[in-house]
Design an enzyme around this catalytic site. Structure first.
Site, short mmCIF file in Angstrom:
data_model
loop_
_atom_site.label_atom_id
_atom_site.label_comp_id
_atom_site.label_asym_id
_atom_site.label_seq_id
_atom_site.Cartn_x
_atom_site.Cartn_y
_atom_site.Cartn_z
CE LYS A 80 -4.50 1.30 0.12
NZ LYS A 80 -5.51 0.49 -0.50
N GLY A 177 -23.34 4.23 2.64
CA GLY A 177 -22.51 4.96 1.40
C GLY A 177 -23.44 4.77 0.36
N GLY A 179 -21.57 5.58 -2.78
CA GLY A 179 -20.63 5.81 -3.63
C GLY A 179 -20.50 5.04 -4.81
CB VAL A 181 -18.27 -0.02 -3.71
CG1 VAL A 181 -18.67 -1.51 -3.26
CG2 VAL A 181 -16.75 -0.13 -4.04
CB ALA A 182 -22.83 2.06 -2.15
P1 NAD Z 1 -16.31 6.52 -3.00
O1 NAD Z 1 -15.88 7.64 -2.61
O2 NAD Z 1 -17.04 6.28 -4.35
O3 NAD Z 1 -17.85 6.19 -2.09
C1 NAD Z 1 -17.72 6.58 -0.58
C2 NAD Z 1 -19.11 6.86 -0.20
O4 NAD Z 1 -19.16 7.01 1.09
C3 NAD Z 1 -19.00 8.57 -0.72
O5 NAD Z 1 -20.19 8.63 -1.26
C4 NAD Z 1 -19.15 9.19 0.86
O6 NAD Z 1 -19.84 10.30 0.87
C5 NAD Z 1 -19.71 8.13 1.54
N1 NAD Z 1 -19.66 8.44 3.04
C6 NAD Z 1 -18.56 9.18 3.65
N2 NAD Z 1 -18.94 9.15 5.06
C7 NAD Z 1 -20.14 8.17 5.23
C8 NAD Z 1 -21.00 8.17 6.42
N3 NAD Z 1 -20.56 8.67 7.43
N4 NAD Z 1 -21.97 7.39 6.19
C9 NAD Z 1 -22.26 6.88 4.89
N5 NAD Z 1 -21.73 7.31 3.74
C10 NAD Z 1 -20.63 8.25 3.80
O7 NAD Z 1 -15.69 4.87 -2.48
P2 NAD Z 1 -15.94 3.47 -3.17
O8 NAD Z 1 -15.03 3.31 -4.23
O9 NAD Z 1 -17.22 3.17 -3.24
O10 NAD Z 1 -15.18 2.87 -1.93
C11 NAD Z 1 -16.13 2.53 -0.74
C12 NAD Z 1 -15.38 1.43 0.31
O11 NAD Z 1 -15.20 0.42 -0.48
C13 NAD Z 1 -14.04 2.24 0.50
O12 NAD Z 1 -13.83 1.69 2.14
C14 NAD Z 1 -13.00 1.53 -0.31
O13 NAD Z 1 -11.77 1.57 0.34
C15 NAD Z 1 -13.66 0.10 -0.32
N6 NAD Z 1 -13.23 -0.60 -1.60
C16 NAD Z 1 -13.49 0.04 -2.94
C17 NAD Z 1 -13.13 -0.71 -3.86
C18 NAD Z 1 -13.30 -0.09 -5.41
O14 NAD Z 1 -13.20 -0.97 -6.39
N7 NAD Z 1 -13.71 1.06 -5.38
C19 NAD Z 1 -12.37 -2.00 -3.97
C20 NAD Z 1 -12.02 -2.33 -2.62
C21 NAD Z 1 -12.51 -1.79 -1.39
#
Ligand code: NAD
Length: 365
Positions: A80, A177, A179, A181-182
């Site tokens: 990382k 969330g 974002g 992934v969600a």
């Molecule tokens: P993203 O930045 O697109 O989405 C994250 C969302 O979380 C944002 O919309 C943000 O406003 C929201 N958020 C922040 N604080 C919050 C709270 N207190 N309550 C609810 N929502 C809140 O990120 P992502 O790419 O969707 O990743 C989400 C998680 O998944 C992270 O922990 C990331 O490390 C993990 N992850 C992502 C991937 C990937 O392929 N993108 C892979 C492995 C793990």
């Protein structure tokens, strides 16, 4: 405190600090383990309150990558990069080039990719200084579709084990969330007939996703109290802790966020409440699986390179991996988190014994 006594030190092979005064770069690259192959892991840029906080993140996240990659059955290790700084304010071309030079100096033992605070376009810039980068636009850049799909498959497996139903029709899922992934996860869940509740402080993101998938919106403060079958953390780390676990009103926790447990002991706290916790690094391996074929082309020029349909096919193995881990947990009366860790230890131990040089006697025989 000495580095070797750090609570998150886990026999990491190599931790380097990099500084570049011209661009303001201050970064840590942690390589946890390369027994299975070169370490892979994203580049996180975050406004850490202290160097200590950045080191902690680098140590924890690189270890999680080793686990994730080993359980995904890929021949790689965990690493990382953390860059100390606010990505919206401090990120610049010269800073990205400086981290590229840092990665190049590690000679291929670590391959960088995007993470929170960096983008596929940033990887393009970094690639001007290093050969060891994946996730550029047009390649495996957007990992979220594969990650969201893997989380969905893992969630479905966990529901089948805990609630005894393969169908998600009517199953209530509270998603933290809205974002990337969600969004992909919710689309799959919606198609499967699940009933969704979503929380995100970004009201526009929550509203847009809720409309797309027919979800109700819950305030971010109340999402832990939502009555549901599955709580799905898809935003932040350390959300399963002493304060939140007693509030959960679900049977299963299955989500995509990294490092959901504040501490390892919180896996036991969930089990004590009768909640099945599907380990995050098993479910969210889709992103790294997605990048894998692009990564092996760095060492094997004749490899076919990035292929999205291949990646999505491989992601389907996440369901079988979780099933196997839950079997170990049941058989040995341990938490799924502990069972997953045991399986990783076995995989690494086998790789170490394969790699051990033959003794002089057996080499002569
Ligand atoms: P993203 O930045 O697109 O989405 C994250 C969302 O979380 C944002 O919309 C943000 O406003 C929201 N958020 C922040 N604080 C919050 C709270 N207190 N309550 C609810 N929502 C809140 O990120 P992502 O790419 O969707 O990743 C989400 C998680 O998944 C992270 O922990 C990331 O490390 C993990 N992850 C992502 C991937 C990937 O392929 N993108 C892979 C492995 C793990």
């Amino acid at each position: 405190m000495s580095y070797f006594d750090h609570p998150d030190f886990d026999d990491h092979e190599h931790v380097s600090y990099f500084a570049d005064p011209d661009s303001g770069l201050r970064a840590i690259i942690a390589i946890h383990n390369t027994v299975l192959g070169p370490a892979g892991g994203g580049c996180r840029m975050w406004d850490y309150a202290s160097d200590e906080e950045a080191l902690r993140d680098a140590l924890r996240l690189s270890r999680a990558m080793t686990y994730k990659i080993a359980l995904a059955g890929l021949p790689g290790g965990g690493g990382k990069t953390v860059i100390i700084g606010d990505a919206t304010r401090d990120k610049s071309e010269s800073l990205l080039l400086a981290i590229g030079r840092a990665v190049q100096r590690l000679g291929g033992r670590y391959i960088i990719a995007e993470d929170v605070g960096t983008t596929p376009e940033d990887m393009e810039t970094i690639a001007r200084e290093t050969d060891f980068v994946v996730g550029r636009p047009g390649e495996s850049g957007d990992t979220s579709p594969a990650t969201g799909y893997g989380v969905y498959l893992g969630l479905r497996t966990a529901v089948a084990r805990k609630l005894g139903t393969d169908a998600l029709e009517g199953i209530r899922v509270a998603v933290q969330g809205a974002g990337n992934v969600a969004t992909y996860l919710c689309q799959h869940l919606h198609e499967a007939g699940a009933r969704l509740a979503i929380a995100d402080p970004n009201e526009a993101a929550a509203g847009e996703l809720a409309e797309k998938v027919g979800a109700t919106i819950v305030s971010p403060e109340r999402i832990y109290d939502e009555e549901c079958d599955v709580f799905s953390p898809c935003a932040l780390g350390a959300v399963l802790n002493d304060e939140t676990i007693p509030r959960l009103r679900c049977s299963v926790v299955a989500g995509g966020a990294n490092n959901q447990l504040a501490e390892d002991r919180h896996a036991e706290a969930l089990a004590a409440r009768g909640i099945l916790y599907a380990p995050d690094y098993v479910l969210n391996a889709g992103g790294i699986i997605n990048a894998y074929r692009e990564a092996i082309r760095l060492s094997q020029a004749d490899s076919p390179g990035y292929d999205e349909s291949w990646a999505l096919e491989q992601v389907e193995r996440i369901a079988a991996t979780l099933d196997e881990i839950l079997d170990i947990a049941d058989r040995e009366s341990i938490t799924p988190d502990r069972a997953a860790a045991r399986k990783v230890e076995t995989i690494l131990e086998e790789a170490r014994s394969r790699a051990k040089p033959q003794s002089a006697t057996s080499a002569r025989a």
